[in-house]
Design a protein around this motif. Structure first.
Motif, PDB file in Angstrom:
ATOM      1  N   LYS A   1       5.530   3.622 -11.426  1.00 53.82           N
ATOM      2  CA  LYS A   1       4.655   4.520 -11.025  1.00 53.82           C
ATOM      3  C   LYS A   1       3.209   3.957 -11.089  1.00 53.82           C
ATOM      4  N   SER A   2       2.855   2.646 -11.404  1.00 53.52           N
ATOM      5  CA  SER A   2       1.514   2.168 -11.501  1.00 53.52           C
ATOM      6  C   SER A   2       1.127   2.263  -9.952  1.00 53.52           C
ATOM      7  N   SER A   3      -0.316   2.827  -9.989  1.00 46.82           N
ATOM      8  CA  SER A   3      -0.969   2.687  -8.680  1.00 46.82           C
ATOM      9  C   SER A   3      -0.916   1.469  -7.886  1.00 46.82           C
ATOM     10  N   PHE A   4      -0.956   0.213  -8.645  1.00 40.31           N
ATOM     11  CA  PHE A   4      -0.804  -1.056  -7.943  1.00 40.31           C
ATOM     12  C   PHE A   4       0.379  -1.250  -7.345  1.00 40.31           C
ATOM     13  N   VAL A   5       1.434  -0.880  -8.048  1.00 39.25           N
ATOM     14  CA  VAL A   5       2.756  -1.210  -7.551  1.00 39.25           C
ATOM     15  C   VAL A   5       3.046  -0.282  -6.370  1.00 39.25           C
ATOM     16  N   LYS A   6       2.493   0.844  -6.146  1.00 42.82           N
ATOM     17  CA  LYS A   6       2.600   2.147  -5.245  1.00 42.82           C
ATOM     18  C   LYS A   6       1.667   1.492  -4.062  1.00 42.82           C
ATOM     19  N   GLN A   7       0.664   0.899  -4.273  1.00 44.01           N
ATOM     20  CA  GLN A   7      -0.168   0.406  -3.105  1.00 44.01           C
ATOM     21  C   GLN A   7       0.826  -0.864  -2.415  1.00 44.01           C
ATOM     22  N   PHE A   8       1.404  -1.698  -3.336  1.00 40.31           N
ATOM     23  CA  PHE A   8       2.113  -2.816  -2.865  1.00 40.31           C
ATOM     24  C   PHE A   8       3.342  -2.470  -2.053  1.00 40.31           C
ATOM     25  N   VAL A   9       3.863  -1.472  -2.548  1.00 34.81           N
ATOM     26  CA  VAL A   9       5.324  -1.230  -1.774  1.00 34.81           C
ATOM     27  C   VAL A   9       4.821  -0.519  -0.658  1.00 34.81           C
ATOM     28  N   GLN A  10       3.717   0.410  -0.562  1.00 37.91           N
ATOM     29  CA  GLN A  10       3.400   0.931   0.608  1.00 37.91           C
ATOM     30  C   GLN A  10       3.009  -0.006   1.814  1.00 37.91           C
ATOM     31  N   SER A  11       2.364  -1.201   1.472  1.00 38.09           N
ATOM     32  CA  SER A  11       1.973  -2.120   2.475  1.00 38.09           C
ATOM     33  C   SER A  11       3.169  -2.841   2.816  1.00 38.09           C
ATOM     34  N   MET A  12       3.927  -3.225   1.673  1.00 43.81           N
ATOM     35  CA  MET A  12       5.209  -3.946   2.095  1.00 43.81           C
ATOM     36  C   MET A  12       6.070  -3.074   2.973  1.00 43.81           C
ATOM     37  N   ASN A  13       6.381  -1.879   2.684  1.00 40.47           N
ATOM     38  CA  ASN A  13       7.092  -0.790   3.427  1.00 40.47           C
ATOM     39  C   ASN A  13       6.800  -1.045   5.079  1.00 40.47           C
ATOM     40  N   GLN A  14       5.639  -1.340   5.140  1.00 39.82           N
ATOM     41  CA  GLN A  14       5.262  -1.260   6.824  1.00 39.82           C
ATOM     42  C   GLN A  14       5.957  -2.498   7.613  1.00 39.82           C
ATOM     43  N   GLN A  15       6.577  -3.221   6.766  1.00 40.11           N
ATOM     44  CA  GLN A  15       7.167  -4.577   7.469  1.00 40.11           C
ATOM     45  C   GLN A  15       8.636  -4.337   7.352  1.00 40.11           C
ATOM     46  N   SER A  16       9.316  -3.305   7.027  1.00 35.34           N
ATOM     47  CA  SER A  16      10.730  -3.116   7.008  1.00 35.34           C
ATOM     48  C   SER A  16      11.502  -3.375   8.166  1.00 35.34           C
ATOM     49  N   ALA A  17      10.785  -2.994   9.238  1.00 37.03           N
ATOM     50  CA  ALA A  17      11.435  -3.184  10.628  1.00 37.03           C
ATOM     51  C   ALA A  17      11.709  -4.646  10.793  1.00 37.03           C
ATOM     52  N   VAL A  18      10.698  -5.591  10.441  1.00 35.05           N
ATOM     53  CA  VAL A  18      10.739  -7.056  10.548  1.00 35.05           C
ATOM     54  C   VAL A  18      12.027  -7.712   9.631  1.00 35.05           C
ATOM     55  N   ALA A  19      12.121  -7.021   8.191  1.00 37.51           N
ATOM     56  CA  ALA A  19      13.005  -7.478   7.477  1.00 37.51           C
ATOM     57  C   ALA A  19      14.392  -6.935   7.909  1.00 37.51           C
ATOM     58  N   ALA A  20      14.453  -6.001   9.000  1.00 34.05           N
ATOM     59  CA  ALA A  20      15.672  -5.698   9.101  1.00 34.05           C
ATOM     60  C   ALA A  20      16.526  -6.663   9.848  1.00 34.05           C
TER      61      ALA A  20
END
Length: 233
Positions: A122-141
């Motif tokens: 629930k840390s704000s840092f991790v939330k921002q990290f996963v939000q930014s990383m989640n933008q790349q899910s299509a490439v990861a697929a």
């Protein structure tokens, strides 16, 4: 067994006594965590995390914490701590193991289509990290390898630098530096290619010999350190 347990408890007391005298010693926190982990005591991660917080440029707490998080903890902290350790000790005998953990940690991170939904931290840092990383899910697929991870991480760092606020982080600053200086491809090949497909990595280094040499020479002369007050766990 009882004798061993008693010896462990005695050793813990000695290290805890030492930490009262030297409360910022990364070495003492690391050794305490290793003693605790001999009995699979999950208090060990608290010791390693505290060592990271108190002495952020001491490498061995990152090594142990990355391994712990890979098997039992957070995929986010697994990949961050693993990469930090590799930059602190790029030529360590432990590097191949941690490179493998880093690669597998990214696979676990992207094992869900939406990594924000799979994040329990629930840390704000991790939330921002996963939000930014989640933008790349299509490439990861399309599958994770040195090339796709280079693309994912390039887009991530550009997105992070444009959107994340209030969290200076030495690792991300270093990634930005490598991008600016044209060494980010070689860096990612060194991190992922050497464990994902050694023959392909050797082929890449032969084709991109100048780029690889420039990164290697740069890496030999650089000491990676983490400033204080960049602990967000």
């Amino acid at each position: 067994i009882y004798k061993q347990l008693g010896q462990r408890k005695d050793a813990e007391k000695i290290y805890k006594k030492g930490l009262k005298k030297f409360p910022s010693s990364g070495t003492l926190y690391n050794d305490l965590g290793e003693i605790q982990w001999t009995q699979q005591d999950r208090e060990a991660i608290k010791s390693w995390e505290k060592g990271i917080e108190e002495e952020p440029s001491y490498s061995k707490n990152y090594f142990n914490a990355a391994r712990y998080h890979y098997y039992l903890g957070s995929n986010v902290w697994c990949v961050l701590y693993a990469e930090i350790f590799l930059n602190m000790e790029p030529f360590s005998a432990k590097s191949p193991e941690i490179k493998q953990i880093l690669l597998e940690g990214y696979k676990k991170l992207f094992s869900q289509a939406n990594i924000e939904q799979g994040n329990a931290d629930k840390s704000s840092f991790v939330k921002q990290f996963v939000q930014s990383m989640n933008q790349q899910s299509a490439v990861a697929a399309a599958g994770l390898n040195a090339e796709t991870l280079t693309m994912i991480r390039t887009r991530f760092i550009l997105h992070w630098s444009a959107t994340a606020k209030g969290y200076p982080y030495a690792l991300f600053d270093y990634q930005q530096q490598l991008l600016r200086e044209g060494m980010f491809d070689a860096y990612n090949q060194w991190l992922f290619g050497s464990v994902q497909n050694l023959a392909a990595y050797q082929g890449w280094t032969n084709i991109h010999a100048d780029e690889n040499r420039a990164f290697y020479n740069f890496q030999k002369t650089r000491v990676f350190k983490v400033p204080e007050k960049q602990y967000y766990h």
